[in-house]
Design a protein around this motif. Sequence first.
Motif, short mmCIF file in Angstrom:
data_model
loop_
_atom_site.label_atom_id
_atom_site.label_comp_id
_atom_site.label_asym_id
_atom_site.label_seq_id
_atom_site.Cartn_x
_atom_site.Cartn_y
_atom_site.Cartn_z
N ILE A 58 28.22 17.94 39.94
CA ILE A 58 29.21 18.69 40.71
C ILE A 58 28.54 19.54 41.80
N SER A 59 27.50 20.28 41.45
CA SER A 59 26.88 21.21 42.40
C SER A 59 26.03 20.51 43.47
N LEU B 258 28.89 16.32 44.38
CA LEU B 258 30.28 16.45 44.81
C LEU B 258 30.48 17.59 45.81
N GLU B 259 29.91 18.75 45.49
CA GLU B 259 30.14 19.93 46.32
C GLU B 259 29.63 19.77 47.76
N THR C 88 35.39 23.24 42.74
CA THR C 88 34.25 22.71 41.98
C THR C 88 33.91 23.61 40.79
N THR D 40 34.02 22.35 36.98
CA THR D 40 32.88 22.52 36.09
C THR D 40 33.30 23.15 34.77
#
Length: 348
Positions: free
Chosen positions: A271-272, A275-276, A199, A203
């Motif tokens: 993302i953080s 997704l993460e 990730t 990013t």
Amino acid sequence: MDAINLKNYFFYFASFVVIIAGIKMSSEVVVILFLAIFISSIFSSLLKILQKKHIPKVLSYIFILFLVILVSLMLAYVVNISLKDFITNLPVYEEKFKNLILNSIHFIQAYGVEIDKAKIMESLNFGSFFGFTTNIIGSISTFLSKFLLVVIGVAFILAESKSFQTKLRVIFRNNARKLEHFNLFSYNIQRYFVVKSFTSFLTGFIIAIMLSYFGVDYPILWGVIAMLFNFVPVVGSIIASFPAILLAIMNLDVNATIWITIFYVVINISISNILEPKLMGKELGLSPLVIFFSLIFWGYILGIVGMFLAVPITMTLKIAFDSNLGTHWLGILMSDLSRKREKNNKEA
């Protein structure tokens, strides 16, 4: 019994203080050791995958070692070249920033607001704005310069990985439960580092492409910084975005700067926060309070590198506590229970 327990608590606390003091005194060596362990945890997963593909161990080992060296050299080269170019152009950027402040003051004065331009220009220390950015990049450059020792450490750890499993089986041959706990701990650690590294790379890659599209100077450098600072939660993304947005304000128009800021926020949140957690699993969440104090604590003990390693180290401790029934309560104290409640509500 209470007196005995109290003595034990004081003993544990004193041991903790002595250990932390020792880590701080030898922080330069400890940082290299921690980095080598964490990076080898990531690449040991790749080593297992290659061996499952029936690729000889020696070839798998050489390929991974070559990959580690290549990535390290590329990062060091990009940061070093960009840093030198950035410092060379620093006077130009400072002059542009002064003009930006002056234009802003003139714009506000046009609406009848009285502003003492001389006092504002005198009070503003323009060197501090760019010195902050230079210090960040310089710290990362120093951080990458130690990577030769880190790579050597990774090489030895990966070489010992197979025999280490054999040693564990010998140590726990009469206690299968402890071996199971340790294997669970190792699996969760590897999963965390692989997901976090993926990730972080994603990013940095997306941000570098976005900045290239808008024409911001040094997009690869800011992408690398975004990747590294993704390991620092909350404040990391803010610090990583600061230099690129500042350059956008000076070199681009207002609309482009606003869009870049919006993209930074969207990329980091997507993302953080979305997704993460899906890739990592809800059970590996840390309490925000624990994250905050871990940043302060490990930043004080290990310096700026400690801020990068704060969450990985704390996550390692949490996973170790979760893997043992006797210390599971400590893992619960460090957990983000709000995530678990959300998961339970969805299942219900």
